[in-house]
Write a protein that holds these residues in place. Structure first.
Motif, PDB file in Angstrom:
ATOM      1  N   VAL A 176       0.793  -1.071   0.064  1.00 54.65           N
ATOM      2  CA  VAL A 176      -0.021   0.134  -0.083  1.00 54.65           C
ATOM      3  C   VAL A 176       0.994   1.205   0.011  1.00 54.65           C
ATOM      4  N   TYR A 177       0.449   2.304  -0.882  1.00 54.43           N
ATOM      5  CA  TYR A 177       1.171   3.645  -0.791  1.00 54.43           C
ATOM      6  C   TYR A 177       0.421   4.476  -0.123  1.00 54.43           C
ATOM      7  N   SER A 178       0.929   4.822   1.026  1.00 51.99           N
ATOM      8  CA  SER A 178       0.096   5.748   2.083  1.00 51.99           C
ATOM      9  C   SER A 178      -0.551   6.675   1.281  1.00 51.99           C
ATOM     10  N   GLN A 179      -0.068   7.435   0.298  1.00 48.01           N
ATOM     11  CA  GLN A 179      -0.742   8.800  -0.337  1.00 48.01           C
ATOM     12  C   GLN A 179      -2.015   8.190  -1.137  1.00 48.01           C
ATOM     13  N   LEU A 180      -1.978   6.954  -1.437  1.00 48.45           N
ATOM     14  CA  LEU A 180      -3.162   6.517  -2.055  1.00 48.45           C
ATOM     15  C   LEU A 180      -4.275   5.717  -1.400  1.00 48.45           C
ATOM     16  N   GLY A 181      -3.759   5.197  -0.181  1.00 49.36           N
ATOM     17  CA  GLY A 181      -4.810   4.577   0.770  1.00 49.36           C
ATOM     18  C   GLY A 181      -4.997   2.880   0.219  1.00 49.36           C
ATOM     19  N   ALA A 182      -5.814   2.301   0.974  1.00 52.09           N
ATOM     20  CA  ALA A 182      -6.046   0.605   0.889  1.00 52.09           C
ATOM     21  C   ALA A 182      -7.439   0.567   0.083  1.00 52.09           C
ATOM     22  N   SER A 183      -8.082   1.430  -0.709  1.00 52.67           N
ATOM     23  CA  SER A 183      -8.972   1.244  -1.312  1.00 52.67           C
ATOM     24  C   SER A 183      -8.718   1.569  -2.702  1.00 52.67           C
ATOM     25  N   TRP A 184      -8.959   0.641  -3.612  1.00 55.47           N
ATOM     26  CA  TRP A 184      -8.463   0.774  -5.021  1.00 55.47           C
ATOM     27  C   TRP A 184      -9.956   0.674  -5.772  1.00 55.47           C
ATOM     28  N   THR A 185     -10.061   1.544  -6.690  1.00 57.06           N
ATOM     29  CA  THR A 185     -11.307   1.725  -7.666  1.00 57.06           C
ATOM     30  C   THR A 185     -10.896   1.381  -8.952  1.00 57.06           C
ATOM     31  N   PHE A 186     -11.676   0.472  -9.578  1.00 58.80           N
ATOM     32  CA  PHE A 186     -11.691   0.202 -11.025  1.00 58.80           C
ATOM     33  C   PHE A 186     -12.837   0.487 -11.687  1.00 58.80           C
ATOM     34  N   ARG A 187     -12.672   0.621 -12.950  1.00 60.07           N
ATOM     35  CA  ARG A 187     -13.857   1.015 -14.052  1.00 60.07           C
ATOM     36  C   ARG A 187     -13.531   0.042 -15.237  1.00 60.07           C
ATOM     37  N   ARG A 188     -14.837  -0.423 -15.867  1.00 59.27           N
ATOM     38  CA  ARG A 188     -14.707  -1.365 -17.159  1.00 59.27           C
ATOM     39  C   ARG A 188     -16.060  -1.224 -17.466  1.00 59.27           C
ATOM     40  N   ASN A 189     -16.363  -0.733 -18.943  1.00 56.48           N
ATOM     41  CA  ASN A 189     -17.643  -0.646 -19.572  1.00 56.48           C
ATOM     42  C   ASN A 189     -18.851  -0.261 -18.508  1.00 56.48           C
ATOM     43  N   GLY A 190     -18.777   1.157 -18.035  1.00 59.32           N
ATOM     44  CA  GLY A 190     -19.493   1.842 -17.231  1.00 59.32           C
ATOM     45  C   GLY A 190     -19.707   1.237 -15.774  1.00 59.32           C
ATOM     46  N   THR A 191     -18.875   0.212 -15.456  1.00 65.62           N
ATOM     47  CA  THR A 191     -19.185  -0.361 -14.054  1.00 65.62           C
ATOM     48  C   THR A 191     -18.028  -0.126 -13.193  1.00 65.62           C
ATOM     49  N   GLU A 192     -18.363   0.403 -12.015  1.00 63.98           N
ATOM     50  CA  GLU A 192     -17.261   0.473 -11.340  1.00 63.98           C
ATOM     51  C   GLU A 192     -17.188  -0.384 -10.011  1.00 63.98           C
ATOM     52  N   ALA A 193     -15.965  -1.121  -9.504  1.00 66.45           N
ATOM     53  CA  ALA A 193     -15.719  -1.704  -8.631  1.00 66.45           C
ATOM     54  C   ALA A 193     -14.634  -1.112  -7.661  1.00 66.45           C
ATOM     55  N   ARG A 243       1.676  -6.651 -15.449  1.00 69.49           N
ATOM     56  CA  ARG A 243       0.449  -5.892 -15.299  1.00 69.49           C
ATOM     57  C   ARG A 243      -0.666  -7.044 -15.246  1.00 69.49           C
ATOM     58  N   VAL A 244      -1.553  -6.920 -14.140  1.00 69.78           N
ATOM     59  CA  VAL A 244      -2.667  -7.709 -14.223  1.00 69.78           C
ATOM     60  C   VAL A 244      -4.023  -6.779 -13.986  1.00 69.78           C
ATOM     61  N   LEU A 245      -5.169  -7.720 -14.464  1.00 65.17           N
ATOM     62  CA  LEU A 245      -6.526  -6.977 -14.339  1.00 65.17           C
ATOM     63  C   LEU A 245      -6.336  -5.911 -15.507  1.00 65.17           C
ATOM     64  N   GLU A 246      -5.700  -6.141 -16.689  1.00 58.78           N
ATOM     65  CA  GLU A 246      -5.570  -5.048 -17.767  1.00 58.78           C
ATOM     66  C   GLU A 246      -6.695  -4.779 -18.336  1.00 58.78           C
ATOM     67  N   ASP A 247      -7.879  -5.587 -18.338  1.00 62.75           N
ATOM     68  CA  ASP A 247      -9.007  -5.060 -18.881  1.00 62.75           C
ATOM     69  C   ASP A 247     -10.052  -4.138 -18.011  1.00 62.75           C
ATOM     70  N   TRP A 248      -9.307  -3.874 -16.752  1.00 59.60           N
ATOM     71  CA  TRP A 248     -10.015  -2.914 -15.944  1.00 59.60           C
ATOM     72  C   TRP A 248      -9.115  -1.756 -15.971  1.00 59.60           C
ATOM     73  N   GLU A 249      -9.940  -0.357 -15.665  1.00 60.27           N
ATOM     74  CA  GLU A 249      -9.068   0.969 -15.803  1.00 60.27           C
ATOM     75  C   GLU A 249      -9.101   1.364 -14.390  1.00 60.27           C
ATOM     76  N   LEU A 250      -7.831   1.814 -14.124  1.00 58.51           N
ATOM     77  CA  LEU A 250      -7.538   2.837 -12.713  1.00 58.51           C
ATOM     78  C   LEU A 250      -7.476   4.126 -13.153  1.00 58.51           C
ATOM     79  N   PRO A 251      -7.971   5.260 -12.305  1.00 60.79           N
ATOM     80  CA  PRO A 251      -7.777   6.490 -12.589  1.00 60.79           C
ATOM     81  C   PRO A 251      -6.247   6.742 -13.032  1.00 60.79           C
ATOM     82  N   PRO A 252      -6.170   7.547 -14.257  1.00 64.00           N
ATOM     83  CA  PRO A 252      -4.775   7.879 -14.698  1.00 64.00           C
ATOM     84  C   PRO A 252      -3.954   8.737 -13.691  1.00 64.00           C
ATOM     85  N   VAL A 253      -2.656   8.900 -13.911  1.00 59.09           N
ATOM     86  CA  VAL A 253      -2.026  10.177 -13.058  1.00 59.09           C
ATOM     87  C   VAL A 253      -1.396  10.935 -13.912  1.00 59.09           C
TER      88      VAL A 253
END
Length: 292
Positions: free
Chosen positions: A191-208, A253-263
Motif C-alpha cells: 500500500v502506497y500511503s498517499q493512495l490508501g488501501a481502497s482501489w477503484t476500477f472501472r470497465r464498460n461503465g461498471t465501477e468496482a 500488469r494484471v487486471l489489464e481489462d479494468w481501468e484505474l484513474p490515470p495519473v
C-alpha cells in the motif's frame, strides 16, 4: 531614480550583507549605495533595513520587498533575453524539483541530451517527494504528479500515465493471478500511503472498489518499487514508476481489462512571476521524452 536599478542595489545589499560589500560588487562608492537605499525607503515610505555599526538586516517589509524585487529583476533579465532572440541559447542555472523515483528513472538519464542542446545551462535537481514551497527554495519549475492541491499554482499538464496493478512473476506464481478486482481481497497488497488501501476500477461503465489488505505500507515510491521487486505482493502504481521492469518482464500488469484513474504530470511554476525561458524549455523537453 531608476526603480529597477534601485531594486538591484537593494538586492545586492541584502545578499552581500553590508553597504561596503555591495559597493565593491557593483563597482561604486559606498555613499552612492547609502543614497540609493535612502531614496528607495523614502519612495516606499517604509524602512527596509535595520543598520548598526557592525550588522545589517532587512526588516519584515524589507524581506518581502527583497523577494519581490529579486523576482522582478529575474523576469526583466528573461524579457531582455527573449527580446534579443536568445531563446535558442539559454544560459544560467536552472533549479528543478521532482519526485525522487520518477526523476531517477525517467528524467536524470535523459539530462545529457538536454544539456547538449543547451551547453550554457547548469541544472540543480532537488529530489524530494514532498510538495515544497517553490519561492522559498528558489525553484524555477517543479514536476508534480497527481491532483494539484494548490488552486493558485501556475501549472500546465505535460503528460498522463496509466495506473496498473503490478506484481512480479514470482509473486503471481506463488499467490495466483487475480482475474477480477474482488480477487485482490485475498492478496498481499503493498500500500502506497498517499493512495490508501481502497482501489477503484472501472470497465464498460461498471465501477468496482476493493478494500485491499497487506502487511507492508510505504510512504515513498522508491519503497514501493523495492517491495514489489522483493516479491512481497502486488501494488497499484503508475506505469512510469515501473517502466524498465514492465519492458523487461521483471514485473507484470494484471487486471489489464479494468481501468484505474490515470495519473497526470504537471509542470508547476512559482506563483507571482513569469516562467523563465529555461523552465519552459525544460518542461517542453520532459513533455517530449514522455510522449515517446
Amino acid at each position: 531614480m531608476d526603480r529597477l536599478q534601485a531594486m538591484q542595489v537593494f538586492v545586492t545589499v541584502v545578499e552581500a550583507g553590508s553597504f561596503s560589500a555591495a559597493a565593491r560588487q557593483i563597482g561604486v562608492g559606498q555613499p552612492a549605495i547609502s543614497k540609493t537605499i535612502a531614496q528607495l525607503e523614502e519612495r516606499l515610505q517604509v524602512r527596509l533595513l535595520v543598520r548598526s555599526t557592525h550588522s545589517l538586516a532587512p526588516t519584515d517589509a524589507g524581506v518581502r520587498f527583497y523577494e519581490r524585487a529579486r523576482a522582478a529583476i529575474r523576469e526583466a533579465d528573461e524579457a531582455e533575453l527573449e527580446a534579443r532572440g536568445a531563446g535558442a541559447g539559454l544560459s544560467g542555472r536552472l533549479r528543478v524539483s521532482a519526485a525522487t523515483t520518477f526523476a531517477r528513472l525517467l528524467i536524470v538519464p535523459r539530462l545529457p541530451e538536454f544539456l547538449a542542446r543547451h551547453p550554457d545551462i547548469e541544472i540543480d535537481v532537488l529530489l524530494d517527494d514532498r510538495v515544497i514551497d517553490l519561492v522559498s527554495e528558489g525553484i524555477d519549475m517543479a514536476l508534480r504528479m497527481g491532483e494539484l492541491t494548490d488552486s493558485a499554482a501556475i501549472a500546465r499538464q505535460i503528460a498522463r500515465s496509466r495506473r496498473s496493478v503490478i506484481a512480479t512473476p514470482a509473486y503471481l506464481s506463488r499467490a495466483g493471478t487475480p482475474l477480477v478486482p474482488a480477487d485482490l481481497a485475498t492478496h498481499e497488497a503493498i500500500v502506497y500511503s498517499q493512495l490508501g488501501a481502497s482501489w477503484t476500477f472501472r470497465r464498460n461503465g461498471t465501477e468496482a472498489s476493493v478494500a485491499v489488505r497487506g502487511r507492508v505500507r510505504l510512504s515513498a515510491a522508491e519503497g514501493i518499487r523495492a517491495a514489489v521487486l522483493a516479491d512481497l505482493g502486488l501494488t497499484v502504481n503508475s506505469d512510469w514508476m515501473f517502466a524498465p521492469e514492465i519492458e523487461s518482464g521483471a514485473v507484470r500488469r494484471v487486471l489489464e481489462d479494468w481501468e484505474l484513474p490515470p495519473v497526470d504530470l504537471w509542470a508547476v511554476f512559482p506563483t507571482g512571476r513569469l516562467a523563465s525561458a529555461k523552465a519552459r524549455a525544460f518542461a517542453d523537453y520532459v513533455e517530449s521524452i514522455l510522449a515517446q
